[in-house]
Design a protein around this motif. Structure first.
Motif, PDB file in Angstrom:
ATOM      1  N   SER A  80       0.832  -1.213   0.000  1.00  0.00           N
ATOM      2  CA  SER A  80       0.000   0.000   0.000  1.00  0.00           C
ATOM      3  C   SER A  80       0.863   1.258   0.000  1.00  0.00           C
ATOM      4  O   SER A  80       0.544   2.249  -0.672  1.00  0.00           O
ATOM      5  CB  SER A  80      -0.916   0.007   1.227  1.00  0.00           C
ATOM      6  OG  SER A  80      -1.822  -1.066   1.194  1.00  0.00           O
ATOM      7  N   LEU A  81       1.972   1.218   0.754  1.00  0.00           N
ATOM      8  CA  LEU A  81       2.857   2.377   0.829  1.00  0.00           C
ATOM      9  C   LEU A  81       3.493   2.663  -0.527  1.00  0.00           C
ATOM     10  O   LEU A  81       3.563   3.824  -0.961  1.00  0.00           O
ATOM     11  CB  LEU A  81       3.940   2.140   1.882  1.00  0.00           C
ATOM     12  CG  LEU A  81       4.971   3.259   2.081  1.00  0.00           C
ATOM     13  CD1 LEU A  81       4.291   4.579   2.402  1.00  0.00           C
ATOM     14  CD2 LEU A  81       5.964   2.884   3.165  1.00  0.00           C
ATOM     15  N   SER A  86       3.727   6.098  -5.420  1.00  0.00           N
ATOM     16  CA  SER A  86       3.650   6.248  -6.878  1.00  0.00           C
ATOM     17  C   SER A  86       2.608   7.283  -7.287  1.00  0.00           C
ATOM     18  O   SER A  86       2.729   7.925  -8.329  1.00  0.00           O
ATOM     19  CB  SER A  86       3.330   4.890  -7.521  1.00  0.00           C
ATOM     20  OG  SER A  86       2.020   4.466  -7.184  1.00  0.00           O
ATOM     21  N   VAL A  87       1.585   7.467  -6.439  1.00  0.00           N
ATOM     22  CA  VAL A  87       0.524   8.443  -6.736  1.00  0.00           C
ATOM     23  C   VAL A  87       0.959   9.858  -6.364  1.00  0.00           C
ATOM     24  O   VAL A  87       0.787  10.804  -7.142  1.00  0.00           O
ATOM     25  CB  VAL A  87      -0.778   8.078  -5.990  1.00  0.00           C
ATOM     26  CG1 VAL A  87      -1.810   9.189  -6.126  1.00  0.00           C
ATOM     27  CG2 VAL A  87      -1.341   6.762  -6.514  1.00  0.00           C
ATOM     28  N   SER A  91       3.318  14.934  -7.579  1.00  0.00           N
ATOM     29  CA  SER A  91       2.798  16.237  -7.140  1.00  0.00           C
ATOM     30  C   SER A  91       3.865  16.974  -6.339  1.00  0.00           C
ATOM     31  O   SER A  91       4.934  16.442  -6.062  1.00  0.00           O
ATOM     32  CB  SER A  91       1.543  16.051  -6.287  1.00  0.00           C
ATOM     33  OG  SER A  91       1.895  15.601  -4.994  1.00  0.00           O
ATOM     34  N   ASP A  92       3.558  18.218  -5.979  1.00  0.00           N
ATOM     35  CA  ASP A  92       4.466  19.003  -5.136  1.00  0.00           C
ATOM     36  C   ASP A  92       3.912  19.193  -3.737  1.00  0.00           C
ATOM     37  O   ASP A  92       4.397  20.032  -2.976  1.00  0.00           O
ATOM     38  CB  ASP A  92       4.721  20.378  -5.767  1.00  0.00           C
ATOM     39  CG  ASP A  92       5.800  20.320  -6.834  1.00  0.00           C
ATOM     40  OD1 ASP A  92       6.579  19.350  -6.830  1.00  0.00           O
ATOM     41  OD2 ASP A  92       5.844  21.231  -7.677  1.00  0.00           O
ATOM     42  N   ALA A  93       2.885  18.420  -3.378  1.00  0.00           N
ATOM     43  CA  ALA A  93       2.241  18.565  -2.078  1.00  0.00           C
ATOM     44  C   ALA A  93       3.214  18.237  -0.947  1.00  0.00           C
ATOM     45  O   ALA A  93       4.055  17.339  -1.067  1.00  0.00           O
ATOM     46  CB  ALA A  93       1.017  17.646  -1.999  1.00  0.00           C
ATOM     47  N   LYS A 115      11.125   9.256  -7.293  1.00  0.00           N
ATOM     48  CA  LYS A 115      10.038   9.029  -8.250  1.00  0.00           C
ATOM     49  C   LYS A 115       9.325  10.322  -8.651  1.00  0.00           C
ATOM     50  O   LYS A 115       8.336  10.291  -9.381  1.00  0.00           O
ATOM     51  CB  LYS A 115       9.032   8.031  -7.664  1.00  0.00           C
ATOM     52  CG  LYS A 115       9.609   6.633  -7.467  1.00  0.00           C
ATOM     53  CD  LYS A 115       8.561   5.653  -7.006  1.00  0.00           C
ATOM     54  CE  LYS A 115       9.169   4.272  -6.774  1.00  0.00           C
ATOM     55  NZ  LYS A 115       9.795   3.729  -7.984  1.00  0.00           N
ATOM     56  N   SER A 116       9.813  11.447  -8.146  1.00  0.00           N
ATOM     57  CA  SER A 116       9.161  12.728  -8.410  1.00  0.00           C
ATOM     58  C   SER A 116       9.730  13.373  -9.670  1.00  0.00           C
ATOM     59  O   SER A 116      10.744  12.927 -10.231  1.00  0.00           O
ATOM     60  CB  SER A 116       9.347  13.673  -7.220  1.00  0.00           C
ATOM     61  OG  SER A 116      10.686  14.148  -7.179  1.00  0.00           O
TER      62      SER A 116
END
Length: 388
Positions: A80-81, A86-87, A91-93, A115-116
């Motif tokens: 799950s982690l 991967s999701v 983003s830059d959140a 992965k960013s």
């Protein structure tokens, strides 16, 4: 040399060597080797090597199919982690990673960075607890020449160094309350001002923070700003302790073993009973403790096979690891588990002086702890009157 048949059907090799004193025969030295037992040991050792090889193949397969991830594990929590990372990675959140000490918060932060879309930029890790409070502001935000005594030239802060990349603020729960408004401004306005500066400097940085503290409790105690907490906690990630995902222990231990075999130029491998014993341990220091134990086993254990007895010796804190594979073959898994249970229950009862508290710490019912303590004949508990 003679091969003889024993009454039970086994075979032995008998070697006799005469010893003379001048020309007189003084005695005959006879050596008897049990071929059946030697063959059994050989078969058991080959089975252990085969199991170890299969584990190495499984680990390599897992790595190959996880795009070179450093997050090793097949538990549902780790799966799950990896999916969550991967999701959110693209983003830059802001991300807040929580979990006990040693669970791998920095590993998760680096995984997000790798992965960013910022993976070509810098990754700066800052331990907020390791920098003295009076230096933290200038380290993070920099300072101008003459801002204070000793500021003979301009200094670039770590936020500026991380521009275009990612900064990890580890131990964020230790961040001084008087500096929190300045950090909040960085998150809100995407700009910093150096100590002694007169103008704001725009920055493009993703912030990942991590802590083993309960930040929400600190907010309630007015030790951490509420608005800063919610700015940091856009995407929360909780890493469960290793004792809650025991199915990851074997793969993690195997991964560390490969790493340290390469480092120390050794060829160690785990006996299957030794792996089961590792899985039974609670790992209060989590992955960091497991890594430490595996490295210690590689350094100090004798022979290539890492045995249950050697692992128990490490758990006990002793460094005498002269335990051979042959003697370990007589050491049953049941005995190994009993010794480990006895040690852990004894320590818990000694530390907490209460069967209720000890049972809670060990993750079992009070009745189960009392029953096991009686079965294992833990004398210290009886003397203290805890089992009456």
């Amino acid at each position: 040399m003679v091969v003889s048949q024993m009454p039970d059907g086994g075979q032995v090799v008998v070697r006799s060597t005469p010893i003379f004193n001048d020309e007189d025969l003084v005695l005959v030295f006879t050596q008897v080797q049990d071929l059946t037992m030697m063959s059994k040991w050989k078969d058991e050792l080959e089975q252990e090597i085969e199991k170890n090889n299969r584990m190495q193949e499984e680990l390599q397969y897992l790595r190959d199919n996880q795009a070179a991830t450093n997050l090793v594990g097949n538990s549902k929590e780790m799966i799950s982690l990896r999916k969550l990372i991967s999701v959110i990675a693209k983003s830059d959140a802001s991300v807040l990673i929580t979990g006990e000490s040693g669970v791998g918060k920095e590993v998760v932060a680096k995984e997000i960075y790798n992965k960013s879309l910022r993976s070509d930029g810098p990754f700066i890790s800052v331990n907020c607890a390791a920098i003295p409070e009076n230096l933290l502001e200038s380290e993070l935000f920099g300072y101008e020449k003459g801002a204070f005594t000793g500021a003979f030239k301009q200094k670039i802060g770590l936020f500026e160094v991380a521009d275009g990349g990612t900064i990890m603020l580890d131990e964020i729960g230790e961040f001084p309350i008087h500096l929190q408004p300045k950090l909040l401004r960085v998150l809100q306005e995407r700009e910093i001002r150096r100590v002694g500066g007169t103008h704001n400097i725009p920055i493009d940085v993703r912030v990942i923070s991590a802590t083993n503290r309960d930040l929400l409790q600190q907010v309630n105690e007015c030790k951490f700003r509420c608005d800063l907490y919610y700015r940091l906690n856009v995407v929360p990630i909780l890493i469960p302790p290793l004792r809650q995902r025991r199915e990851d222990v074997a793969l993690l231990a195997s991964s560390f073993l490969m790493q340290f075999n390469k480092k120390y130029k050794t060829s160690k491998f785990f006996l299957s009973q030794a792996v089961i014993l590792l899985e039974q341990h609670d790992w209060l220091g989590n992955v960091r403790e497991l890594e430490n134990v595996v490295e210690r086993l590689v350094i100090v254990s004798s022979g290539n096979a890492i045995t249950p007895q050697q692992i128990l010796t490490v758990f006990s804190g002793k460094l005498n690891m002269d335990t051979t594979t042959e003697s370990a073959s007589e050491f049953s898994l049941k005995e190994a588990v009993e010794q480990l249970e006895k040690k852990m229950i004894s320590e818990a009862l000694s530390n907490y002086k209460s069967t209720y508290k000890a049972a809670k710490i060990l993750g079992m019912s009070q009745s189960t702890l009392v029953r096991k303590a009686k079965q294992l004949n833990i004398k210290s508990a009886k003397k203290a009157g805890l089992l009456e």
